[in-house]
Design an enzyme around this catalytic site. Structure first.
Site, PDB file in Angstrom:
ATOM      1  N   ARG A   1       0.824  -0.731   0.275  1.00  0.00           N
ATOM      2  CA  ARG A   1       0.054  -0.094  -0.050  1.00  0.00           C
ATOM      3  C   ARG A   1       0.604   1.500   0.330  1.00  0.00           C
ATOM      4  NH1 ARG A   1      -2.074  -3.505   3.579  1.00  0.00           N
ATOM      5  NH2 ARG A   1      -4.275  -3.985   3.351  1.00  0.00           N
TER       6      ARG A   1
ATOM      7  N   HIS B   1      -2.777   2.730  -5.370  1.00  0.00           N
ATOM      8  CA  HIS B   1      -3.755   1.282  -5.444  1.00  0.00           C
ATOM      9  C   HIS B   1      -3.267   0.108  -6.948  1.00  0.00           C
ATOM     10  CE1 HIS B   1      -4.843  -0.921  -1.675  1.00  0.00           C
ATOM     11  NE2 HIS B   1      -6.191  -1.040  -2.196  1.00  0.00           N
TER      12      HIS B   1
ATOM     13  N   LYS C   1      -2.369  -2.650   7.506  1.00  0.00           N
ATOM     14  CA  LYS C   1      -3.510  -2.119   8.508  1.00  0.00           C
ATOM     15  C   LYS C   1      -4.213  -3.430   9.754  1.00  0.00           C
ATOM     16  CE  LYS C   1      -6.526  -1.056   4.684  1.00  0.00           C
ATOM     17  NZ  LYS C   1      -7.860  -1.093   3.635  1.00  0.00           N
TER      18      LYS C   1
ATOM     19  N   TYR D   1      -9.721 -11.572  -6.440  1.00  0.00           N
ATOM     20  CA  TYR D   1      -8.906 -11.450  -8.217  1.00  0.00           C
ATOM     21  C   TYR D   1      -8.977 -12.486  -8.674  1.00  0.00           C
ATOM     22  CZ  TYR D   1      -6.553  -7.801  -5.330  1.00  0.00           C
ATOM     23  OH  TYR D   1      -5.831  -6.580  -4.615  1.00  0.00           O
TER      24      TYR D   1
ATOM     25  N   ARG E   1      -0.367  -1.831  -6.601  1.00  0.00           N
ATOM     26  CA  ARG E   1      -1.168  -3.361  -5.735  1.00  0.00           C
ATOM     27  C   ARG E   1      -2.114  -4.103  -6.515  1.00  0.00           C
ATOM     28  NH1 ARG E   1      -1.344  -4.278  -0.575  1.00  0.00           N
ATOM     29  NH2 ARG E   1      -3.436  -5.308   0.468  1.00  0.00           N
TER      30      ARG E   1
ATOM     31  N   HIS F   1      -3.895  -9.232   3.524  1.00  0.00           N
ATOM     32  CA  HIS F   1      -5.645  -9.748   3.832  1.00  0.00           C
ATOM     33  C   HIS F   1      -6.175 -10.442   5.144  1.00  0.00           C
ATOM     34  CE1 HIS F   1      -6.333  -8.901  -1.229  1.00  0.00           C
ATOM     35  NE2 HIS F   1      -6.254  -7.929  -0.636  1.00  0.00           N
TER      36      HIS F   1
END
Length: 306
Positions: free
Chosen positions: A161, A252, A184, A287, A255, A278
């Site tokens: 990110r 982004h 995150k 994806y 990524r 994730h």
């Protein structure tokens, strides 16, 4: 927020503190939560024509919830944003109900409007390479051009990110074969670093006029402070304009491109989940749809009966 009763304001603040301490919510997430739940509490104050204490919040009905959602949509909020706001309100209510000992079913039963889930918009492999080759042309200052190439190469080459790339410190240099990234929610992951990214960072460090202390930012702005992400977004905007790429070609998107291109090359979904950081495999599974679309294009273009 001034419309909210002191008791509700304190409850909101305590909930936010719990999200930070127990779940490691990022500052941007906490800001969004504060805004979303604060707007909800303010609406209920106006809806009932008086400040709502904790007792009144326990009596909210499904009709009150529908009134809030209708007013929110009327104000121009899209279905996706309303779903996000409702999710925050439900999370707050679960915490509040557990703390105060009441049944929050009216709030939890509220259904978000349906919306078409947006798939990631990756660049084609050729377009991603063109971006890497063109970014350095956006600045006439050698070290700034090298800096921008280094950042963009980390985004595409490692799936970072933009906040993760710009959060690197001088202590991370020289870049090793792997980076330990805190993403995150404070989740840590180990990311392999391709040689092109290491070389790009090394070139930037050679040209950068600012010292690299252990606690200093790895990537500097021209005035010597930490590099602002808006500058990289601006560089990408100029790059995509020069290449004729769509507006979806953002930092982004690099990524997303990293993940999609790995998947197309045979990477397994679980490994890509780990590389991206994730929390849920369902996030990474978006994806799969992107890759399926790619395969269908190949099929339709190559099949003799198509």
């Amino acid at each position: 927020m001034s419309l909210i009763s002191p008791a509700c304001r304190d409850a909101l603040q305590n909930w936010l503190a719990s999200q930070s301490a127990l779940k490691g919510a990022a500052e941007n997430t906490l800001t969004a939560y504060r805004s979303d739940v604060g707007e909800f509490l303010s609406f209920m104050t106006l809806h009932f024509s008086s400040p709502q204490g904790l007792g009144a919040l326990q009596k909210i009905t499904i009709g009150d919830m529908r009134a809030w959602m209708a007013e929110t949509r009327k104000a121009g909020t899209g279905a996706r944003s309303l779903a996000r706001k409702l999710s925050a309100v439900k999370s707050f209510y679960r915490w509040l109900a557990d703390r105060e000992g009441f049944e929050p079913s009216a709030v939890l039963m509220a259904r978000a409007p349906k919306f078409q889930k947006k798939l990631p918009r990756p660049l084609a492999a050729e377009a991603a390479k063109a971006v890497l080759d063109t970014v350095e042309l956006q600045s006439t200052t050698d070290w700034v051009a090298a800096r921008d190439v280094a950042v963009v190469t980390l985004l595409y080459g490692c799936g970072l990110r933009i906040s993760e790339a710009l959060g690197l410190k001088g202590s991370d240099a020289p870049i090793a074969d792997v980076l330990r990234i805190t993403g995150k929610g404070g989740k840590e992951r180990v990311v392999p670093v391709i040689r092109a990214a290491r070389d790009a960072v090394d070139r930037y460090l050679t040209l950068c006029p600012y010292p690299q202390g252990a606690h200093s930012p790895l990537f500097y702005g021209v005035r010597g402070g930490a590099l602002n992400p808006r500058l990289i977004q601006s560089v990408m905007a100029r790059t995509r304009a020069q290449l004729g790429l769509p507006a979806t070609a953002t930092p982004h998107a690099l990524r997303h491109s990293f993940a999609t291109h790995l998947l197309e090359a045979g990477g397994d979904l679980r490994s890509i989940q780990e590389l991206l950081g994730h929390a849920s495999l369902s996030t990474t599974q978006a994806y799969t749809a992107v890759d399926t679309a790619h395969l269908m294009d190949v099929y339709n273009n190559a099949h003799p009966k198509a």
